[in-house]
Enzyme design. Sequence first.
Site, PDB file in Angstrom:
ATOM      1  N   ARG A 297       0.827  -1.205   0.000  1.00 56.99           N
ATOM      2  CA  ARG A 297       0.000   0.000   0.000  1.00 56.99           C
ATOM      3  C   ARG A 297       0.859   1.252   0.000  1.00 56.99           C
ATOM      4  O   ARG A 297       0.502   2.258  -0.615  1.00 56.99           O
ATOM      5  CB  ARG A 297      -0.963  -0.032   1.187  1.00 56.99           C
ATOM      6  N   TYR A 441      -7.088   0.727  -6.547  1.00 56.05           N
ATOM      7  CA  TYR A 441      -6.649  -0.625  -6.200  1.00 56.05           C
ATOM      8  C   TYR A 441      -5.848  -0.655  -4.902  1.00 56.05           C
ATOM      9  O   TYR A 441      -5.554   0.374  -4.319  1.00 56.05           O
ATOM     10  CB  TYR A 441      -5.925  -1.323  -7.339  1.00 56.05           C
ATOM     11  N   GLU A 442      -5.529  -1.871  -4.451  1.00 53.91           N
ATOM     12  CA  GLU A 442      -4.915  -2.106  -3.132  1.00 53.91           C
ATOM     13  C   GLU A 442      -5.769  -1.545  -1.994  1.00 53.91           C
ATOM     14  O   GLU A 442      -5.266  -1.060  -0.988  1.00 53.91           O
ATOM     15  CB  GLU A 442      -3.500  -1.511  -3.069  1.00 53.91           C
ATOM     16  N   GLY A 443      -7.094  -1.608  -2.185  1.00 54.46           N
ATOM     17  CA  GLY A 443      -8.028  -1.045  -1.210  1.00 54.46           C
ATOM     18  C   GLY A 443      -8.332   0.383  -1.593  1.00 54.46           C
ATOM     19  O   GLY A 443      -7.448   1.240  -1.569  1.00 54.46           O
ATOM     20  N   GLN A 448      -9.375   2.828   2.792  1.00 53.57           N
ATOM     21  CA  GLN A 448      -8.208   3.241   3.590  1.00 53.57           C
ATOM     22  C   GLN A 448      -8.633   4.210   4.691  1.00 53.57           C
ATOM     23  O   GLN A 448      -8.165   4.117   5.838  1.00 53.57           O
ATOM     24  CB  GLN A 448      -7.162   3.911   2.686  1.00 53.57           C
TER      25      GLN A 448
END
Length: 595
Positions: A297, A441-443, A448
Amino acid sequence: MADYKAPLRDIRFVLNDVFEADKLWQSLPGLDGAIDAETADAMLEEAGKITSQTIAPLNRSGDEEGARWNDGVVTTPTGFKEAYNVYAEGGWVGLGGNPNYGGLGMPKTLGVQVEEMVYGANNSFALYAALTAGCCLALDAHGSEELKNTYLPQLYSGTWAGTMCLTEPHAGTDLGIIRTRAVPQEDGSYAVTGTKIFITGGEHDLTDNIIHLVLAKLPDAPAGPKGISLFLVPKFMVHEDGSLGERNAVACGSIEHKMGIKGSATCVMNFDGAKGYLIGELNKGLNAMFTMMNYERLSIGIQGIGCSEASYQSAVDYARDRVQSRAPTGAQQPEKAADPIIVHPDVRRMLLTMKAMTEGSRAFSTYVAMQLDVSKFAEEPEAKKNAEDLVALLTPVAKAFFTDVGLESCVHGQQVFGGHGYVREWGQEQLVRDVRIAQIYEGTNGIQALDLMGRKTVANGGAFFKVFAAEVRSFLEANQAEDMSEFVQPLAAALDNLEELTALVIDRSRNNPNEIGAASVEYLHVFGYTAYAYMWAKMARAARARLNDDADGFHAAKLSTGRFFVKRLLPRIHSLSESVRAGSEPLYELDAAQF
């Protein structure tokens, strides 16, 4: 479009002057003298050359050509394979990897600088190596010795590549409802069956083999996220002597046609009873995958910094060269038909916003990387625990804030170009398209923010936040000199405000859980601006110490940029804070049918 140049001067300032990284490295027993200032400088110089001269020239052509799919075979844009070979041969894929298996073992404080350069040079290219590094982190932390010995050396060398296979057509954020199944086999392996989507680098022609880390459930696994396990599924099976064998039952069904990062193959991957090997413990797959999430992240956040830097470099060159109208105070270049647009207040506003936020982001990424290094390499328990708490707290801020302000900066860069910013050959519209995915992406950044507000703040009563606040308070107390007041006083006020907001949301959430999500995005941004005020205070202190040795005005410019941040950007926290204080009620007055 200006050619991308690695911002080595600013990187060295942050590493050496602001954070004195060499002292940190020498103080961490776990690094065992693997790196010093001289070695780091040589590595940064070399990284600057390869990113600027080998990788950056493929950025626009890679976007124009894109990755191509043909009957399950994916071809990367022209030049990518050759550039990847050069990158891998330099050891860059395994830069932070475990030296016991062929990695270079470099600290994350060095790694984030290299990552920024690669992202700034070519987002699509950067992602192939970034996913391999993430795959290695999870495998190194949780894999058996047999798996690590078989796969890590080839991954670190760049001979093989890695992926992370999490998302399914019906399951994104909610991984607990995945349907991919892993059935135990008599030989101790598992037959993995299911479909994964949005898999970066799931298929390509850069390496001889691709190693997939796949989340799946056993037939009798508990429901929800507690039933998820992690499996290593190679594209080609590996013989005992390390040579490649038959093709595994995994195939790329298609690639996505995307808004940006077109040179990066985003794949639909079909597993049809593919042979896989368990990583870690059964039903503990999410724990294993999240081992590398703080690193990944942060890396995706750095994509926002890299794009911002590339956009800024191009916009500044254009603003110095493009002539339109006269300066408000009169002609600056009377010999020409008009003045360069950099004389105009609004152009300066955009450029200074880009500069202040990008340099603040670079400092903050280095600060978060320092916490990762301390949490990994330190032996002193209290220092290790404080760093771990800060990593948990700051990772969602870094990922979301870097990419939110990264998009803002790239849009500013495009706007500086006017109509030319909307035209493909100038490069700014590509940066806007490429950076946009980093918020998703990646959350997603909303997730977040929810993680920061809910899990990392409310759930522990603000314990992690208090570690950060105590450090900033200590800095404020140590820097009361009059020449620092213009940075210290606004930082102190911003911290007071953030502490008040934190306590407010924690208190309100006791009676209304909607308060957490309602406050989360604005709270994350208030946190981000406050953290950057801390970074700018630290940079101002370092720049002031070098003003007597400032022949080219670099350190004076640093102070001026810091003042712009404090006076023109930090005040954004006031409107954001009022949104937090407004609470959740305005969000829930409408019924769903009224939208």
